[in-house]
Design a protein around this motif. Structure first.
Motif, PDB file in Angstrom:
ATOM      1  N   PHE A 115       0.815  -1.215   0.000  1.00 12.63           N
ATOM      2  CA  PHE A 115       0.000   0.000   0.000  1.00 12.63           C
ATOM      3  C   PHE A 115       0.850   1.269   0.000  1.00 12.63           C
ATOM      4  O   PHE A 115       0.316   2.366   0.040  1.00 12.63           O
ATOM      5  CB  PHE A 115      -0.932   0.016   1.219  1.00 12.63           C
ATOM      6  N   GLY A 116       2.165   1.104  -0.031  1.00 14.85           N
ATOM      7  CA  GLY A 116       3.036   2.272  -0.012  1.00 14.85           C
ATOM      8  C   GLY A 116       2.845   3.133  -1.245  1.00 14.85           C
ATOM      9  O   GLY A 116       2.176   2.742  -2.209  1.00 14.85           O
ATOM     10  N   THR A 117       3.432   4.319  -1.224  1.00 16.18           N
ATOM     11  CA  THR A 117       3.248   5.266  -2.316  1.00 16.18           C
ATOM     12  C   THR A 117       3.659   4.669  -3.664  1.00 16.18           C
ATOM     13  O   THR A 117       3.046   4.939  -4.682  1.00 16.18           O
ATOM     14  CB  THR A 117       4.081   6.530  -2.055  1.00 16.18           C
ATOM     15  N   TYR A 118       4.746   3.837  -3.648  1.00 12.07           N
ATOM     16  CA  TYR A 118       5.193   3.238  -4.903  1.00 12.07           C
ATOM     17  C   TYR A 118       4.856   1.759  -4.968  1.00 12.07           C
ATOM     18  O   TYR A 118       5.399   1.024  -5.786  1.00 12.07           O
ATOM     19  CB  TYR A 118       6.700   3.434  -5.067  1.00 12.07           C
ATOM     20  N   GLY A 119       4.002   1.308  -4.100  1.00 10.21           N
ATOM     21  CA  GLY A 119       3.696  -0.122  -4.007  1.00 10.21           C
ATOM     22  C   GLY A 119       2.824  -0.628  -5.135  1.00 10.21           C
ATOM     23  O   GLY A 119       2.401   0.134  -6.010  1.00 10.21           O
TER      24      GLY A 119
END
Lengths: 269, 267
Positions: A115-119
């Motif tokens: 769910f990370g920004t670049y995930g």
């Protein structure tokens, strides 16, 4: 030693365990809930629980637990239903349960990346044209991750209930002219209600009290009863207040168990 | 019975995909030289070397295993004794009361178990650390073993014991040569269950662990709170493989025992 004396001996070690680790902790918890931070007798903790701040927190906690249970049920029931219709259902069931054995924290941790920004999730959103969104530390991620963790506990009892349903009942309903949907609504669903209840119980109670998911992926945005207990015991060291919330949580649990009727043991097999 | 509709299969496929994505994702990036859980750069075993050369972490792994094996073994013994105790109680009401008390620790949320055990150890003056963690793990594993052994005991035909007694067996012999061998599959299943409960537990341990002592779950939690580090990924891949071995062992044993015993797992 006579047979009878022998049998009574079994009760000794088991009884000691019961008294020390089941009864004593509950008694201590009750006792502690009437102590203030300096160890004096007080009912202030219970008065504090009834103030708007705590009532709001409890309402939130119950609301999220309800939401998590509902989503788990909506996704879990069809999963269980179609699982019973696959050819190698025991194998599929095992595959579904397998993630349960992966340490819960590692699964939650995986979502920090997903769910990370670049995930991966944001990459998917981007290809759909919705663009990168803030996913971590939102209510959405909290509910999603919780449902992910709890769904096997919902599927399992429903699966078992569906398995115990005699197929002749479905045949009878169909022979009498009921459509597939009517059969499901009037025959299958009511008869598997026991499994549904067991599943809801198995999800709702832990959902009320988890604190690691909130800490890791909800970024303290969502405060549940569990988080509050952990906070009071391990951070602010106000054990009395923590114990009081724990007592309230236990009371709520007891009410839920009584309301839903069945014990957990029925569903967990 | 009617076959699955195509949408049923698609649905299941999606559910399974979602269930496994996080796990595969974790493992995949454990080989990433980039140092983050996105943008796979090149294959590396650096993180595995990190894990294997981290003495503190290996010590924690050892602690976790010692706690799991010891607590599971002791809990299994206590649990079998408990199941026998409940089995031999004649009055139905006493039996039900014992069973209800037995199940308290299974239905209670971990936070409450953790908090109340913390209180217990403080009152009893037990220093937080190895002992407190071990005792807690034994305590919460006992009821599971009881629940696994008891049904098997109830299945046992009483004539089996009568026959042994008629042939001159004393109480100890009845237990060791008749009852326990009969229960063996469920005892093993209980042991494995206790083992997985102990390995998997975080919340209870977190409360009673104190400062000097740590188990894997607690360590993962404190590392994950600091953000992403791919050594955790490498560690989780290793753990996953280890867990698979355990599960296969458990599965084989329970197949031998005739049926799959309650597959629990903790919240």
């Amino acid at each position: 030693m006579t047979e009878r004396a022998w049998r009574n001996w079994y009760l000794v070690p088991y009884g000691i365990w019961l008294v020390l680790f089941v009864i004593a902790p509950i008694v201590f918890l009750l006792y502690e809930s009437f102590l203030d931070i300096d160890g004096h007798w007080t009912v202030a903790n219970y008065e504090k629980v009834l103030t708007p701040i705590y009532l709001k927190m409890m309402a939130y906690s119950f609301w999220y637990a309800f939401l998590i249970t509902l989503v788990s049920l909506l996704i879990g029931y069809p999963t269980a239903y179609w699982l019973t219709k696959t050819r190698h259902k025991q194998l599929w069931l095992l595959l579904l349960i397998l993630p349960m054995w992966v340490n819960l924290l590692l699964k939650v941790y995986a979502f920090l990346g997903l769910f990370g920004t670049y995930g991966l999730a944001n990459a998917l959103l981007q290809t759909l044209g919705v663009g990168p969104r803030q996913l971590l530390f939102t209510d959405f991620s909290f509910v999603f991750v919780s449902v992910y963790i709890f769904i096997p506990f919902m599927v399992l009892p429903i699966f078992n209930a569906l398995e115990e349903l005699p197929p002749s009942l479905i045949d009878a309903a169909r022979d009498l002219g009921a459509s597939a949907w009517t059969t499901f609504r009037r025959v299958v669903f009511p008869l598997t209600l026991g499994g549904v209840k067991a599943g809801c119980q198995a999800v709702f109670i832990p959902a009320l009290s988890l604190f690691m998911i909130t800490r890791l992926v909800a970024g303290n945005r969502v405060i549940t009863l569990g988080t509050a207990i952990e906070q009071h015991f391990l951070v602010t060291q106000d054990w009395g207040m923590g114990a009081t919330i724990a007592v309230v949580l236990m009371a709520a649990m007891a009410v839920i168990v009584v309301l839903t009727g069945t014990g957990r043991k029925e569903g967990s097999r | 019975m009617k076959r699955t509709h195509w949408w049923g299969r698609v649905y299941l496929l999606i559910v399974f995909a979602v269930m496994y994505t996080p796990i595969v994702y974790l493992m995949y990036y454990s080989f990433n030289s980039g140092g983050a859980m996105h943008d796979f750069q090149s294959f590396t075993l650096e993180w595995y070397r990190d894990v294997l050369s981290d003495d503190r972490l290996l010590m924690i792994v050892l602690n976790t295993l010692v706690i799991a094996l010891l607590s599971a073994a002791i809990a299994t013994i206590l649990g079998v004794i408990g199941a026998l105790a409940i089995y031999y109680v004649k009055r139905q009401r006493t039996k039900n009361a014992l069973l209800a008390l037995n199940n308290v620790l299974i239905v209670s949320p971990d936070v409450i178990i953790g908090a109340s055990f913390l209180l217990l150890f403080t009152v009893a003056g037990i220093k937080l650390g190895f002992t407190s963690v071990l005792l807690s793990h034994i305590a919460f594993s006992v009821p599971i073993v009881v629940l696994m052994v008891l049904p098997k005991l109830e299945e046992m035909s009483p004539t089996l014991i009568d026959a042994a007694r008629d042939l001159g067996a004393g109480p100890w012999q009845v237990l060791s040569s008749v009852v326990l061998p009969f229960l063996a599959p469920s005892i093993w299943a209980g042991f494995f269950m206790a083992l997985t409960y102990s390995l998997d537990d975080f919340a209870v341990t977190f409360f009673v662990t104190g400062n000097g002592f740590s188990t894997l779950s607690v360590e993962i939690y404190s590392r994950a709170r600091q953000g992403i580090s791919l050594s955790i990924n490498a560690l989780s891949t290793l753990l996953f493989l280890f867990t698979m071995l355990l599960v296969i062992g458990y599965y084989v044993l329970s197949q031998k025992g005739g049926r799959m015993y309650g597959i629990g797992g903790r919240k």
